[in-house]
Design a protein around this motif. Structure first.
Motif, PDB file in Angstrom:
ATOM      1  N   ALA A  28       0.828  -1.215   0.000  1.00 44.95           N
ATOM      2  CA  ALA A  28       0.000   0.000   0.000  1.00 44.95           C
ATOM      3  C   ALA A  28       0.859   1.260   0.000  1.00 44.95           C
ATOM      4  O   ALA A  28       0.427   2.311  -0.486  1.00 44.95           O
ATOM      5  N   ALA A  29       2.072   1.149   0.548  1.00 44.84           N
ATOM      6  CA  ALA A  29       2.978   2.301   0.593  1.00 44.84           C
ATOM      7  C   ALA A  29       3.827   2.404  -0.675  1.00 44.84           C
ATOM      8  O   ALA A  29       4.690   3.276  -0.764  1.00 44.84           O
ATOM      9  N   GLY A  30       3.603   1.518  -1.635  1.00 37.37           N
ATOM     10  CA  GLY A  30       4.327   1.601  -2.901  1.00 37.37           C
ATOM     11  C   GLY A  30       5.619   0.818  -2.932  1.00 37.37           C
ATOM     12  O   GLY A  30       6.378   0.913  -3.894  1.00 37.37           O
ATOM     13  N   LEU A  31       5.879   0.029  -1.884  1.00 41.32           N
ATOM     14  CA  LEU A  31       7.071  -0.827  -1.888  1.00 41.32           C
ATOM     15  C   LEU A  31       6.720  -2.146  -2.576  1.00 41.32           C
ATOM     16  O   LEU A  31       5.662  -2.729  -2.308  1.00 41.32           O
ATOM     17  N   LYS A  32       7.614  -2.591  -3.443  1.00 41.42           N
ATOM     18  CA  LYS A  32       7.379  -3.818  -4.204  1.00 41.42           C
ATOM     19  C   LYS A  32       8.267  -4.924  -3.659  1.00 41.42           C
ATOM     20  O   LYS A  32       9.406  -4.680  -3.255  1.00 41.42           O
ATOM     21  N   ILE A  33       7.758  -6.158  -3.675  1.00 40.91           N
ATOM     22  CA  ILE A  33       8.525  -7.310  -3.190  1.00 40.91           C
ATOM     23  C   ILE A  33       9.411  -7.804  -4.332  1.00 40.91           C
ATOM     24  O   ILE A  33       8.912  -8.291  -5.348  1.00 40.91           O
ATOM     25  N   ALA A  34      10.729  -7.678  -4.144  1.00 39.59           N
ATOM     26  CA  ALA A  34      11.695  -8.044  -5.187  1.00 39.59           C
ATOM     27  C   ALA A  34      12.296  -9.422  -4.940  1.00 39.59           C
ATOM     28  O   ALA A  34      12.931  -9.999  -5.833  1.00 39.59           O
ATOM     29  N   ALA A  35      12.117  -9.949  -3.713  1.00 44.41           N
ATOM     30  CA  ALA A  35      12.553 -11.292  -3.348  1.00 44.41           C
ATOM     31  C   ALA A  35      11.832 -11.622  -2.050  1.00 44.41           C
ATOM     32  O   ALA A  35      11.498 -10.720  -1.281  1.00 44.41           O
ATOM     33  N   ALA A  36      11.586 -12.921  -1.800  1.00 40.57           N
ATOM     34  CA  ALA A  36      10.930 -13.305  -0.553  1.00 40.57           C
ATOM     35  C   ALA A  36      11.119 -14.790  -0.289  1.00 40.57           C
ATOM     36  O   ALA A  36      11.118 -15.592  -1.231  1.00 40.57           O
ATOM     37  N   ARG A  37      11.299 -15.136   0.974  1.00 39.83           N
ATOM     38  CA  ARG A  37      11.289 -16.550   1.353  1.00 39.83           C
ATOM     39  C   ARG A  37      11.042 -16.691   2.849  1.00 39.83           C
ATOM     40  O   ARG A  37      11.419 -15.834   3.651  1.00 39.83           O
ATOM     41  N   LEU A  38      10.390 -17.799   3.210  1.00 38.49           N
ATOM     42  CA  LEU A  38      10.205 -18.170   4.611  1.00 38.49           C
ATOM     43  C   LEU A  38      11.417 -19.000   5.008  1.00 38.49           C
ATOM     44  O   LEU A  38      11.870 -19.855   4.237  1.00 38.49           O
ATOM     45  N   ALA A  39      11.957 -18.759   6.212  1.00 41.99           N
ATOM     46  CA  ALA A  39      13.155 -19.499   6.621  1.00 41.99           C
ATOM     47  C   ALA A  39      13.170 -19.694   8.125  1.00 41.99           C
ATOM     48  O   ALA A  39      12.706 -18.837   8.888  1.00 41.99           O
TER      49      ALA A  39
END
Ligand code: CMP
Length: 140
Positions: A28-39
């Motif tokens: 909502a604040a305009g930040l985009k997810i460029a990578a993600a993982r659960l660890a």
């Protein structure tokens, strides 16, 4: 400028099942997810990630907490991403965090404070490289 920052949703917030709510605030604040993982971090990984705090009295509690359950780790990308993420998180101590921030809404204590975010461009670069190989970070 367009920046990248390293964001961690900590074990307390993952256990509360509010990962989606927190990611939605970034979006909502305009930040985009460029990578993600659960660890699930090992003790050695957590100690290395927080090595800058190794001499602090809270270090052992911090590491114990960070390995107490899985974390959600992401790279956020966008205009002024480092400061924007810090504003969304609120103060480190949730008792001091402004109303409407992630920590005010989801954190219980200075240890179980829901999220981590890089504090400067230099630390962001180090923290991103710690968790993500370059080819796993996608320009957004
Ligand atoms: P974080 O942004 O992940 O960086 C280090 C963490 O140490 C911090 O969030 C807090 O959760 C934790 N911590 C515990 N006690 C303190 C303290 N007195 N000052 C700063 N950080 C603390």
């Amino acid at each position: 400028a367009i920046e990248r920052t390293l964001s961690i949703i900590k074990p307390d917030a993952v256990a509360k099942n509010v990962v989606g709510q927190i990611l939605a605030r970034f979006e909502a604040a305009g930040l985009k997810i460029a990578a993600a993982r659960l660890a699930q971090l090992s003790r050695a990984e957590a100690e290395q990630f927080y090595a800058v705090h190794a001499a602090r009295p809270f270090f052992k509690d911090l590491v114990d907490f960070m390995i107490s359950g899985p974390v959600m780790i992401q790279v956020l990308e966008g205009e002024n991403a480092i400061l924007k993420n810090r504003e969304l998180m609120g103060a480190t101590d949730p008792k001091k965090a402004d109303a409407g921030t992630i920590r005010a809404d989801f954190a219980d204590s200075i240890d179980a404070n829901a999220v981590h975010g890089s504090d400067a461009p230099e630390t962001a670069a180090v923290e991103i490289a710690f968790f993500f190989a370059g080819l796993n970070v996608y320009a957004r």
